[in-house]
Design a protein around this motif. Sequence first.
Motif, PDB file in Angstrom:
ATOM      1  N   UNK A   1       8.722  -9.607   0.286  1.00  0.00           N
ATOM      2  CA  UNK A   1       9.022  -8.476   0.708  1.00  0.00           C
ATOM      3  C   UNK A   1       7.608  -7.647   0.766  1.00  0.00           C
ATOM      4  N   UNK A   2       7.444  -6.706   1.514  1.00  0.00           N
ATOM      5  CA  UNK A   2       6.395  -5.976   1.530  1.00  0.00           C
ATOM      6  C   UNK A   2       6.167  -5.041   0.503  1.00  0.00           C
ATOM      7  N   UNK A   3       4.800  -4.836   0.061  1.00  0.00           N
ATOM      8  CA  UNK A   3       4.639  -3.688  -0.930  1.00  0.00           C
ATOM      9  C   UNK A   3       4.068  -2.592  -0.422  1.00  0.00           C
ATOM     10  N   UNK A   4       4.822  -1.654  -0.749  1.00  0.00           N
ATOM     11  CA  UNK A   4       4.406  -0.283  -0.293  1.00  0.00           C
ATOM     12  C   UNK A   4       3.944   0.619  -1.360  1.00  0.00           C
ATOM     13  N   UNK A   5       3.115   1.712  -1.128  1.00  0.00           N
ATOM     14  CA  UNK A   5       2.360   2.178  -2.167  1.00  0.00           C
ATOM     15  C   UNK A   5       3.283   3.418  -2.572  1.00  0.00           C
TER      16      UNK A   5
ATOM     17  N   UNK B   1      -8.364   5.392   0.244  1.00  0.00           N
ATOM     18  CA  UNK B   1      -8.002   3.903   0.306  1.00  0.00           C
ATOM     19  C   UNK B   1      -6.709   3.796   0.721  1.00  0.00           C
ATOM     20  N   UNK B   2      -5.801   4.314   0.025  1.00  0.00           N
ATOM     21  CA  UNK B   2      -4.341   3.970   0.459  1.00  0.00           C
ATOM     22  C   UNK B   2      -3.537   5.193   0.610  1.00  0.00           C
ATOM     23  N   UNK B   3      -2.594   5.441   1.723  1.00  0.00           N
ATOM     24  CA  UNK B   3      -1.831   6.570   1.965  1.00  0.00           C
ATOM     25  C   UNK B   3      -0.493   6.507   1.297  1.00  0.00           C
ATOM     26  N   UNK B   4       0.042   7.299   0.952  1.00  0.00           N
ATOM     27  CA  UNK B   4       1.531   7.243   0.237  1.00  0.00           C
ATOM     28  C   UNK B   4       2.450   6.566   1.275  1.00  0.00           C
ATOM     29  N   UNK B   5       3.257   5.556   0.982  1.00  0.00           N
ATOM     30  CA  UNK B   5       4.051   4.825   1.443  1.00  0.00           C
ATOM     31  C   UNK B   5       3.799   3.889   2.432  1.00  0.00           C
ATOM     32  N   UNK B   6       2.305   3.738   2.476  1.00  0.00           N
ATOM     33  CA  UNK B   6       1.655   2.600   3.314  1.00  0.00           C
ATOM     34  C   UNK B   6       2.077   1.410   2.806  1.00  0.00           C
TER      35      UNK B   6
END
Length: 423
Positions: free
Chosen positions: A51-55, A158-163
């Motif tokens: 499954x996807x990994x979300x931030x 670098x990474x947005x929340x829930x990306x």
Amino acid sequence: MNTAPNRKSDQAPMLSLDEAVARLIDGARGHAITEREQVTTFDALQRVLAQDVRSALNVPPEDNSEMDGYAMRVADVPAQGTVLPVLQRIPAGLVGRPLQAGSAARIFTGAQVPPGADTVVMQELCEAIASIRDGELGHVRVRTVPSIGTAIRRRGEDVQHDAVVLRAGTRLTPQAMGLAASVGAATLQVWRRPRVALFSTGDELAMPGEPLKPGAIYNSNRFTLRGLLQAAGCTTVDLGIVPDKLDATREALRRGAAQADLVLTCGGVSVGEEDHLKPALQAEGRLDLWSVAIKPGKPLAFGSVRRNGGEALYIGLPGNPVSSTVTFLLAVMPVLRVLAGTTPRGPRPVAMTAGFDWPRPNSRREFLRARVADDGMLELFPNQSSGVLTSMVWADGLVDNPPSQAITRGDTVRFLPLPLLLT
């Protein structure tokens, strides 16, 4: 009664490698693993995400300094040589106070930029001056006129929340594990590892440590293929060496199918009287593929073995050590990718310059063992025989040469680095 096989009628037409791989992939699609496992991110190397990994947060969570220096306001430094009092010291892990107008804050790499500051000047462009007032950490002379935003890593840069940072189907590299950890993922949902049952056939085979009888050889393929399976992230069910007998071969196929997603064999895929894998497979399952137009690696068997509740896939590799290694990399790896839940793909060639001549090419597509020489050009191993395993240790990769194509020094060729064939 003459029971020897009719060699002419027994051989199926040769397939190109691309046709063979397409059939392998198509046959494997219905066998993709569906069982999931939860593993810690620490233990996720080479596993395939289910499954996807979300931030769970922004990375970085707040604006921070990308170097050691001084945080300040651009408006407070109108000219080179401006001197500002240093009113606070902010190491990484601590949150500073709002920056007072007309002051600076000593700041270190990774530390959160204090509210009010809009730039960081690296320490090499500053001169620390001893303090002469209570409550100060000294003064700093700024030797440049800074710009807004210099040396600041912005919140969520670098990474947005829930990306989504890693997609399902990704095979986890060390850097992917680090990325998952950076967004707070302590555990990951992954597919179960492919299980592969492995056995070799041949009465001439012995294990290292055993005395060699006349006519015997040590079973190097068992070690090479086991290592390749481990490198590919598989669980190996090692069934050892199977005698050259039809009943023993059928029994090994049944045992392998009961325990694994794929049964992989080495040797016995020719059409001689002592090669029992073809009739054994026809009795225990089905055979779909027999011969591929590549060198090394012409004999290749593909099919399935029946078991309770379904079937296990089957691939039979040739017995010569280079042939078995090359066909594993080119033909077995796409199947393992499908089983593991990753996207199947072909080799990724790199354009390189030949530092050699190859004036007598084969009519089949050739995969020549080569390495990068000190001059940046490719050199060939002197002996391209399919039995010379030393060539695979010496080589950096394979030159993918089309059928009947001669190579002259200076030509651009397709080079397949060995590490890329295993990813």
